[in-house]
Motif scaffolding. Structure first.
Motif, short mmCIF file in Angstrom:
data_model
loop_
_atom_site.label_atom_id
_atom_site.label_comp_id
_atom_site.label_asym_id
_atom_site.label_seq_id
_atom_site.Cartn_x
_atom_site.Cartn_y
_atom_site.Cartn_z
N LEU A 144 11.48 -13.08 4.50
CA LEU A 144 12.71 -12.46 4.03
C LEU A 144 13.42 -13.47 3.16
CD1 LEU A 144 14.78 -10.13 4.11
CD2 LEU A 144 15.77 -11.23 6.12
N ASP A 145 13.59 -13.13 1.89
CA ASP A 145 14.29 -13.99 0.93
C ASP A 145 15.65 -13.37 0.66
OD1 ASP A 145 15.25 -15.45 -1.21
OD2 ASP A 145 13.45 -15.24 -2.44
N GLU A 146 16.66 -13.79 1.44
CA GLU A 146 17.99 -13.21 1.32
C GLU A 146 18.65 -13.54 -0.01
OE1 GLU A 146 20.63 -13.13 4.79
OE2 GLU A 146 18.95 -13.98 5.93
N GLU A 147 18.41 -14.74 -0.53
CA GLU A 147 19.04 -15.16 -1.79
C GLU A 147 18.62 -14.26 -2.95
OE1 GLU A 147 19.01 -19.05 -4.69
OE2 GLU A 147 18.87 -19.37 -2.53
N ASN A 148 17.33 -13.91 -3.01
CA ASN A 148 16.80 -13.08 -4.10
C ASN A 148 16.62 -11.62 -3.69
OD1 ASN A 148 16.49 -15.21 -6.09
ND2 ASN A 148 14.90 -15.98 -4.73
N LYS A 149 17.03 -11.27 -2.47
CA LYS A 149 16.94 -9.92 -1.93
C LYS A 149 15.52 -9.36 -2.05
CE LYS A 149 20.45 -7.23 -1.65
NZ LYS A 149 21.50 -6.26 -1.85
N LYS A 150 14.58 -10.12 -1.48
CA LYS A 150 13.18 -9.70 -1.47
C LYS A 150 12.65 -9.72 -0.04
CE LYS A 150 12.13 -11.37 -6.10
NZ LYS A 150 11.86 -10.16 -6.83
N LEU A 151 11.86 -8.70 0.28
CA LEU A 151 11.24 -8.58 1.58
C LEU A 151 9.73 -8.57 1.37
CD1 LEU A 151 11.22 -8.01 4.64
CD2 LEU A 151 11.46 -5.58 4.08
N LEU A 152 9.06 -9.62 1.84
CA LEU A 152 7.60 -9.67 1.77
C LEU A 152 7.07 -9.04 3.04
CD1 LEU A 152 7.15 -13.27 0.36
CD2 LEU A 152 7.29 -11.12 -0.88
N PHE A 153 6.29 -7.99 2.87
CA PHE A 153 5.89 -7.11 3.96
C PHE A 153 4.37 -7.09 4.09
CE2 PHE A 153 5.92 -3.01 6.25
CZ PHE A 153 7.04 -3.16 7.03
N ASN A 154 3.88 -6.83 5.28
CA ASN A 154 2.45 -6.68 5.51
C ASN A 154 2.24 -5.39 6.30
OD1 ASN A 154 -0.29 -7.03 5.73
ND2 ASN A 154 -0.18 -8.76 7.13
N ALA A 155 2.20 -4.27 5.56
CA ALA A 155 2.08 -2.96 6.20
C ALA A 155 0.69 -2.80 6.82
CB ALA A 155 2.32 -1.87 5.18
N PRO A 156 0.60 -2.04 7.90
CA PRO A 156 -0.71 -1.77 8.49
C PRO A 156 -1.62 -1.11 7.45
CG PRO A 156 1.04 -0.99 9.92
CD PRO A 156 1.69 -1.41 8.64
N GLU A 157 -2.89 -1.42 7.52
CA GLU A 157 -3.86 -0.91 6.56
C GLU A 157 -3.82 0.61 6.50
OE1 GLU A 157 -8.65 -0.99 5.81
OE2 GLU A 157 -7.74 -2.61 6.96
N GLY A 158 -3.73 1.15 5.28
CA GLY A 158 -3.74 2.59 5.07
C GLY A 158 -2.39 3.28 5.12
N LEU A 159 -1.37 2.61 5.64
CA LEU A 159 -0.06 3.26 5.79
C LEU A 159 0.53 3.64 4.43
CD1 LEU A 159 2.29 4.23 7.55
CD2 LEU A 159 3.25 1.95 7.39
N ILE A 160 0.56 2.73 3.51
CA ILE A 160 1.15 3.00 2.19
C ILE A 160 0.31 4.05 1.46
CG2 ILE A 160 1.74 1.99 -0.04
CD1 ILE A 160 2.36 -0.63 1.55
N ASP A 161 -1.01 3.94 1.54
CA ASP A 161 -1.89 4.92 0.90
C ASP A 161 -1.63 6.32 1.43
OD1 ASP A 161 -3.22 3.03 -0.70
OD2 ASP A 161 -4.56 2.50 0.96
N LEU A 162 -1.31 6.44 2.68
CA LEU A 162 -1.02 7.73 3.29
C LEU A 162 0.12 8.45 2.55
CD1 LEU A 162 -1.60 9.57 5.81
CD2 LEU A 162 0.26 8.36 6.91
N TYR A 163 1.13 7.71 2.16
CA TYR A 163 2.28 8.29 1.45
C TYR A 163 1.98 8.57 -0.01
CZ TYR A 163 5.26 7.36 5.44
OH TYR A 163 5.82 7.36 6.68
N LEU A 164 1.08 7.80 -0.61
CA LEU A 164 0.85 7.91 -2.04
C LEU A 164 -0.29 8.84 -2.42
CD1 LEU A 164 1.39 4.19 -3.04
CD2 LEU A 164 3.04 6.06 -3.01
N GLN A 165 -1.08 9.27 -1.45
CA GLN A 165 -2.18 10.16 -1.80
C GLN A 165 -1.65 11.51 -2.24
OE1 GLN A 165 -4.66 11.54 1.52
NE2 GLN A 165 -3.26 10.47 2.87
N ASP A 166 -2.39 12.15 -3.12
CA ASP A 166 -2.01 13.44 -3.67
C ASP A 166 -2.29 14.51 -2.63
OD1 ASP A 166 -1.25 15.52 -5.21
OD2 ASP A 166 -2.90 15.37 -6.64
N THR A 167 -1.23 15.18 -2.14
CA THR A 167 -1.39 16.21 -1.11
C THR A 167 -1.59 17.59 -1.70
OG1 THR A 167 0.99 16.46 -0.97
CG2 THR A 167 -0.05 14.94 0.60
N GLY A 168 -1.62 17.70 -3.04
CA GLY A 168 -1.76 19.00 -3.68
C GLY A 168 -3.20 19.49 -3.73
N GLU A 169 -4.15 18.65 -3.42
CA GLU A 169 -5.55 19.03 -3.48
C GLU A 169 -6.13 19.08 -2.08
OE1 GLU A 169 -7.68 16.35 -5.99
OE2 GLU A 169 -6.14 16.40 -7.55
N GLU A 170 -7.02 20.04 -1.87
CA GLU A 170 -7.70 20.11 -0.59
C GLU A 170 -9.00 19.34 -0.68
OE1 GLU A 170 -8.18 23.97 1.07
OE2 GLU A 170 -6.20 24.62 0.44
#
Length: 173
Positions: A144-170
């Motif tokens: 956590l870099d409070e001075e520069n307002k940056k949060l370095l994160f390590n999301a569980p594998e696949g979590l971010i992809d889950l939100y970004l995948q295109d849900t319009g296609e079957e």
């Protein structure tokens, strides 16, 4: 006077112009004499005549607002009070505006809201037009870099992809 945003007006209450405020920061209601609302010329004071608890916030009654029509013009507006009334002990860290950089994914964007689903706190980030929710868990915070307002994160594998995948296609199974 130093002002702090404590929440926003979510809806009207009753027929006499009372408003419900959703509170983001705890404050001392006993000493509340006025709140300040953003106006074209700055923050304008509105004098509080009564404060009542409600299940979804606080009901504020004002000397100047006596009709539902007038109260409706305040819905969605941010509410500010004298910073001296904010309960500093319970004040939580403000994550809004922090840039989130995932260890594997890279720059995600800026935190635009925080919610609590009862089990955990979730950070909301808009990335390429889609909402990404990340659990605010100490184990996932790399730095956590409070001075520069940056949060370095390590999301569980696949979590971010889950939100970004295109849900319009079957998918073909």
């Amino acid at each position: 006077m130093d002002l702090t945003q404590i929440g926003y007006f979510s809806k009207t209450h009753g027929v006499k112009g009372h408003l419900i405020i959703r509170v983001d920061k705890p404050f001392f209601t006993d000493d509340l004499k006025a709140v300040f609302i953003e106006s074209p010329t700055g923050k304008a004071p509105y004098f509080v005549s009564e404060v009542k608890d409600a299940t979804n916030g606080l009901i504020l009654c004002f000397e100047e607002i006596t009709s539902v029509e007038k109260a409706k013009t305040f819905i969605g507006k941010a509410v500010f009070i004298d910073s001296g009334l904010v309960d500093e002990e319970e004040q939580e860290f403000d994550w809004i505006g922090y840039e989130v950089i995932d260890k594997n994914f890279g720059v995600l964007g800026f935190i635009n809201s925080i919610s609590d689903n009862g089990h955990q706190t979730l950070l909301s980030i808009e990335h390429k037009g889609k909402e990404v929710l990340l659990p605010l868990v100490e184990d996932f915070i790399e730095k956590l870099d409070e001075e520069n307002k940056k949060l370095l994160f390590n999301a569980p594998e696949g979590l971010i992809d889950l939100y970004l995948q295109d849900t319009g296609e079957e998918e073909d199974l």
